[in-house]
Design a protein around this motif. Structure first.
Motif, PDB file in Angstrom:
ATOM      1  N   ARG A  12     -24.220  97.686  -6.846  1.00  0.00           N
ATOM      2  CA  ARG A  12     -25.194  97.591  -6.447  1.00  0.00           C
ATOM      3  C   ARG A  12     -25.834  98.882  -5.832  1.00  0.00           C
ATOM      4  N   LEU A  13     -26.888  98.376  -7.009  1.00  0.00           N
ATOM      5  CA  LEU A  13     -27.938 100.388  -7.038  1.00  0.00           C
ATOM      6  C   LEU A  13     -28.913  99.861  -5.627  1.00  0.00           C
ATOM      7  N   ALA A  14     -29.140 101.216  -5.386  1.00  0.00           N
ATOM      8  CA  ALA A  14     -30.479 101.553  -4.110  1.00  0.00           C
ATOM      9  C   ALA A  14     -30.854 100.803  -4.146  1.00  0.00           C
ATOM     10  N   ASP A  15     -31.426  99.967  -4.738  1.00  0.00           N
ATOM     11  CA  ASP A  15     -32.411  98.981  -4.279  1.00  0.00           C
ATOM     12  C   ASP A  15     -31.464  97.414  -3.591  1.00  0.00           C
ATOM     13  N   GLY A  16     -31.167  97.143  -3.734  1.00  0.00           N
ATOM     14  CA  GLY A  16     -29.955  96.132  -2.886  1.00  0.00           C
ATOM     15  C   GLY A  16     -29.687  95.838  -4.402  1.00  0.00           C
ATOM     16  N   GLN A  17     -30.124  95.695  -5.471  1.00  0.00           N
ATOM     17  CA  GLN A  17     -29.947  94.931  -6.831  1.00  0.00           C
ATOM     18  C   GLN A  17     -28.397  94.279  -6.539  1.00  0.00           C
ATOM     19  N   GLU A  18     -27.517  93.721  -7.579  1.00  0.00           N
ATOM     20  CA  GLU A  18     -25.844  93.569  -7.860  1.00  0.00           C
ATOM     21  C   GLU A  18     -25.914  92.944  -9.132  1.00  0.00           C
ATOM     22  N   ILE A  19     -25.720  94.341  -9.937  1.00  0.00           N
ATOM     23  CA  ILE A  19     -25.315  93.713 -11.915  1.00  0.00           C
ATOM     24  C   ILE A  19     -23.587  93.848 -11.885  1.00  0.00           C
ATOM     25  N   GLU A  20     -23.124  92.080 -12.290  1.00  0.00           N
ATOM     26  CA  GLU A  20     -22.237  91.881 -12.375  1.00  0.00           C
ATOM     27  C   GLU A  20     -21.292  92.253 -14.189  1.00  0.00           C
ATOM     28  N   ALA A  21     -20.047  92.644 -13.932  1.00  0.00           N
ATOM     29  CA  ALA A  21     -19.787  92.799 -15.620  1.00  0.00           C
ATOM     30  C   ALA A  21     -18.069  92.482 -15.033  1.00  0.00           C
ATOM     31  N   ALA A  22     -17.577  92.585 -16.696  1.00  0.00           N
ATOM     32  CA  ALA A  22     -16.034  93.174 -16.806  1.00  0.00           C
ATOM     33  C   ALA A  22     -15.290  93.676 -15.468  1.00  0.00           C
ATOM     34  N   ILE A  23     -16.156  94.635 -15.974  1.00  0.00           N
ATOM     35  CA  ILE A  23     -15.220  95.920 -16.091  1.00  0.00           C
ATOM     36  C   ILE A  23     -16.741  96.661 -15.704  1.00  0.00           C
ATOM     37  N   VAL A  24     -16.651  98.057 -14.863  1.00  0.00           N
ATOM     38  CA  VAL A  24     -17.099  99.598 -14.763  1.00  0.00           C
ATOM     39  C   VAL A  24     -16.133 100.607 -15.168  1.00  0.00           C
ATOM     40  N   VAL A  25     -17.386 101.638 -15.768  1.00  0.00           N
ATOM     41  CA  VAL A  25     -16.872 103.138 -16.825  1.00  0.00           C
ATOM     42  C   VAL A  25     -17.478 103.373 -15.800  1.00  0.00           C
ATOM     43  N   SER A  26     -17.440 104.488 -15.547  1.00  0.00           N
ATOM     44  CA  SER A  26     -17.985 105.643 -14.523  1.00  0.00           C
ATOM     45  C   SER A  26     -17.842 107.430 -15.563  1.00  0.00           C
ATOM     46  N   GLY A  27     -19.348 107.600 -15.451  1.00  0.00           N
ATOM     47  CA  GLY A  27     -19.016 109.046 -16.356  1.00  0.00           C
ATOM     48  C   GLY A  27     -19.383 110.195 -15.450  1.00  0.00           C
ATOM     49  N   THR A  28     -19.692 109.525 -14.174  1.00  0.00           N
ATOM     50  CA  THR A  28     -19.920 110.856 -13.271  1.00  0.00           C
ATOM     51  C   THR A  28     -18.642 111.470 -12.921  1.00  0.00           C
ATOM     52  N   GLY A  29     -18.649 112.043 -11.761  1.00  0.00           N
ATOM     53  CA  GLY A  29     -17.682 113.184 -11.092  1.00  0.00           C
ATOM     54  C   GLY A  29     -16.796 111.865 -10.901  1.00  0.00           C
ATOM     55  N   LEU A  30     -15.606 112.782 -10.262  1.00  0.00           N
ATOM     56  CA  LEU A  30     -14.292 112.140  -9.750  1.00  0.00           C
ATOM     57  C   LEU A  30     -14.695 111.647  -8.104  1.00  0.00           C
ATOM     58  N   LYS A  31     -14.689 112.821  -7.685  1.00  0.00           N
ATOM     59  CA  LYS A  31     -15.325 112.792  -6.020  1.00  0.00           C
ATOM     60  C   LYS A  31     -16.302 111.774  -6.185  1.00  0.00           C
ATOM     61  N   HIS A  32     -17.413 111.209  -6.799  1.00  0.00           N
ATOM     62  CA  HIS A  32     -18.731 110.535  -6.794  1.00  0.00           C
ATOM     63  C   HIS A  32     -18.015 109.084  -6.709  1.00  0.00           C
ATOM     64  N   THR A  33     -17.585 108.821  -7.379  1.00  0.00           N
ATOM     65  CA  THR A  33     -16.837 107.770  -8.218  1.00  0.00           C
ATOM     66  C   THR A  33     -16.227 106.816  -6.869  1.00  0.00           C
ATOM     67  N   LEU A  34     -15.313 107.501  -6.137  1.00  0.00           N
ATOM     68  CA  LEU A  34     -14.166 107.216  -6.227  1.00  0.00           C
ATOM     69  C   LEU A  34     -13.900 106.596  -4.700  1.00  0.00           C
ATOM     70  N   LEU A  35     -14.810 108.186  -3.812  1.00  0.00           N
ATOM     71  CA  LEU A  35     -14.949 108.591  -2.789  1.00  0.00           C
ATOM     72  C   LEU A  35     -16.287 107.740  -2.114  1.00  0.00           C
ATOM     73  N   GLU A  36     -16.994 107.923  -2.816  1.00  0.00           N
ATOM     74  CA  GLU A  36     -19.058 107.653  -2.653  1.00  0.00           C
ATOM     75  C   GLU A  36     -19.194 106.340  -3.337  1.00  0.00           C
ATOM     76  N   LEU A  37     -18.742 105.600  -4.604  1.00  0.00           N
ATOM     77  CA  LEU A  37     -19.504 105.314  -5.214  1.00  0.00           C
ATOM     78  C   LEU A  37     -18.029 103.758  -4.750  1.00  0.00           C
ATOM     79  N   LEU A  38     -16.882 103.848  -4.971  1.00  0.00           N
ATOM     80  CA  LEU A  38     -16.494 103.174  -4.397  1.00  0.00           C
ATOM     81  C   LEU A  38     -15.836 102.604  -2.638  1.00  0.00           C
ATOM     82  N   GLY A  39     -15.373 104.085  -2.026  1.00  0.00           N
ATOM     83  CA  GLY A  39     -15.580 104.213  -0.895  1.00  0.00           C
ATOM     84  C   GLY A  39     -13.555 104.146  -0.802  1.00  0.00           C
ATOM     85  N   ALA A  40     -12.856 104.981   0.179  1.00  0.00           N
ATOM     86  CA  ALA A  40     -12.363 105.264   0.554  1.00  0.00           C
ATOM     87  C   ALA A  40     -11.184 104.201   1.116  1.00  0.00           C
TER      88      ALA A  40
END
Ligand SMILES: Cc1cc2nc3c(=O)[nH]c(=O)nc-3n(C[C@H](O)[C@H](O)[C@H](O)COP(=O)(O)OP(=O)(O)OC[C@H]3O[C@@H](n4cnc5c(N)ncnc54)[C@H](O)[C@@H]3O)c2cc1C
Length: 518
Positions: free
Chosen positions: A274-302
């Motif tokens: 989900r983007l900041a403007d609320g738009q949702e985009i689907e995909a078979a997989i998501v690959v994160s090139g950003t930091g570990l904490k940002h990816t798992l704790l902020e984007l995914l959620g604890a």
């Protein structure tokens, strides 16, 4: 956007782009989403004053594998080098600069010992280079491919011969201070060599693990092959732009200025963003090139992780210690003892290992160094287009500057600049008077400006407990998170950072080899 993608890559850092490109080359439909309005992450060109541009964060290529340039056809997409095989010189305030490739003025014992010592270390570096090229296996080694990779590694170690093997095991966990002291006497030479062992990490030369980080640096250099240390024409952004063009030519969609706000899940599986403007985009997989904490704790959620993983992610260390200084100069500065060839290369101010250790010490207490250690380049000598005619840019890495600048950050920043200029003036008298523009980016500025996690060179400390099989976390290998469908591809993964694209390429390979590959 209605199209469904095979993969969404979060972040157009060079690793995210390399991963996207390898996936697209294998026929996958890939979308890259980048929060900033340019691709490259910490490998960009930055205009820091009217008419003056500089490589904003990473400024010299020292570890870019030739294979990446060739596989991706980066030259046909505009990559040009302004300088290759650049020399490194250690500056001395009162004498000629010391060329690290052929140091003169050493005592007889050092003169005799230096080349064999370098060769031995480069031999060990070759082994580490092999490790960098290998994806870490699962500890259980259940897959044949992983068993072969480990066997090949063991064989390489064995082929070094017994005495080299024994020596590697002896020095592997040592600190670089003791290693250099055991082998050489010349203080400026040891200071310069130790600088490379500490660059980008959170270590002084006496910290354990600095032999490993030195070997890591030597391993990267071997990957770079004949190009050696090089400077990209147009700044580091031209490298990332070439990579971006190669992606687009392969059908990758890159959208900049779009920050991912959440990783979406369905049936306990990542299924889009989900983007900041609320738009949702689907995909078979998501690959994160950003930091570990940002990816798992902020984007995914604890809430999506088990408590053990949350605890380990929180303990992942990622606080940079390198600041970046950009100066716009009215004329070329003169550095004592540095001739024209030296000025076109890389200059170090780290006159002894004790100097380096003293520059490091205050950072343990979140304080700034009295006399920082510097890596300096004057990119306009090889690429005059970066500044108005006749003027110059100085780009310097400043060690060791803490992520938090204490209770009075503005005062600390002002004092830091004063300290840096005192060091520069000592080696280049009159430089201060040439300064027209000045920009200093501390690690927290770097995180904010370039999206590099923690402002850390490797998106996270490169130490035994966060290396190879343990990177980014133990039991979190092969670039695959515990959540099916969510992968990681940035410098937080093995083999870490520097502009070399290996983390991104290993991740793509792991994705394509996995049973759940899209
Ligand atoms: C001061 C300094 C100097 C350095 N100098 C050198 C050097 O001279 N040579 C060298 O080889 N290496 C150098 N490095 C290291 C090198 O810059 C990094 O290791 C490398 O650039 C990391 O690349 P990456 O693709 O893994 O991550 P990044 O470059 O951090 O890319 C991550 C990307 O993800 C984006 N992003 C983050 N969150 C989101 C989100 N929610 N949605 C969308 N996008 C998002 C970011 O904007 C960024 O573009 C230096 C590092 C520092 C700090």
């Amino acid at each position: 956007m209605n199209t469904r993608f095979d993969a969404i890559v979060i972040g157009a850092g060079h690793n995210g782009l390399a991963c996207a490109l390898d996936l697209a080359r294998a026929g996958r439909k890939v979308l890259v989403l980048e929060a900033r309005d340019q691709v490259g992450g910490a490998a960009v060109t930055r205009s820091f004053a009217p008419g003056f541009s500089v490589s904003g964060c990473a400024h010299l290529l020292h570890a870019l594998p030739q294979s990446m340039v060739q596989d991706f056809g980066l030259q046909s997409h505009g990559l040009l080098l302004a300088a290759q095989a650049m020399p490194t010189h250690a500056l001395r305030p009162d004498g000629p600069a010391l060329a690290l490739h052929a140091p003169s003025g050493l005592n007889a014992a050092d003169a005799q010992a230096y080349t064999p010592f370098q060769k031995r270390m480069q031999g060990f570096g070759a082994l580490v280079a092999h490790l960098l090229k290998t994806s870490p296996p699962q500890l259980s080694l259940t897959r044949w491919g992983e068993r072969w990779a480990m066997l090949r590694l063991a064989l390489r170690l064995r082929l070094m011969g017994k005495s080299a093997m024994r020596e590697l095991l002896r020095i592997g966990g040592m600190n670089v201070y003791d290693l250099l002291d055991d082998n050489l006497a010349d203080a400026p030479l040891k200071g310069a060599l130790a600088f490379d062992a500490c660059l980008g990490g959170e270590y002084g030369p006496r910290s354990p693990g600095t032999v490993l980080t030195w070997l890591y640096r030597l391993a990267g250099q071997q990957g770079a092959g004949n190009s050696g240390l090089s400077q990209v024409l147009g700044g580091m952004g031209a490298f990332s732009d070439a990579l971006g063009l190669a992606c687009t030519a392969q059908g990758v969609q890159i959208r900049t200025g779009l920050a991912v706000q959440n990783i979406l899940t369905r049936d306990d599986k990542a299924c889009g963003v989900r983007l900041a403007d609320g738009q949702e985009i689907e995909a078979a997989i998501v690959v994160s090139g950003t930091g570990l904490k940002h990816t798992l704790l902020e984007l995914l959620g604890a809430a999506q992780l088990d408590t053990g993983t949350v605890r380990r992610v929180r303990h992942f260390r990622a606080r940079g210690l390198v600041a970046k200084l950009h100066l716009g100069l009215s004329a070329l500065p003169a550095f004592t003892g540095a001739d024209a060839a030296a000025l076109r290369g890389r200059l170090l101010i780290s006159p002894s290992m004790d100097y380096l250790e003293q520059a490091f010490n205050p950072s343990k207490y979140r304080e700034i160094p009295e006399r920082p250690a510097l890596e300096i380049s004057i990119p306009t000598l090889n690429d005059p287009g970066l500044a108005p005619e006749g003027k110059h840019v100085l780009s310097a890495l400043v060690q060791f500057v803490p992520y938090e600048l204490g209770p009075h950050p503005q005062a600390a920043r002002a004092k830091l600049l004063q300290n840096i200029f005192a060091v520069l003036e000592n080696h280049a008298p009159g430089l201060g008077a040439l300064v027209e523009h000045c920009e200093l980016l501390t690690p927290s500025d770097i995180e904010r400006e370039f999206g590099l996690a923690g402002g850390h060179w490797h998106q996270g400390a490169l130490s035994f407990d966060q290396f190879f099989i343990n990177r980014p976390l133990p039991l979190y290998q092969q670039y695959q998170s515990q959540l099916p469908g969510l992968w990681m591809c940035g410098a937080a993964c093995h083999p870490g950072g520097s502009v070399m694209g290996l983390a991104g390429r290993h991740a793509a390979r792991a994705i394509l080899e996995s049973r759940s590959a899209p």
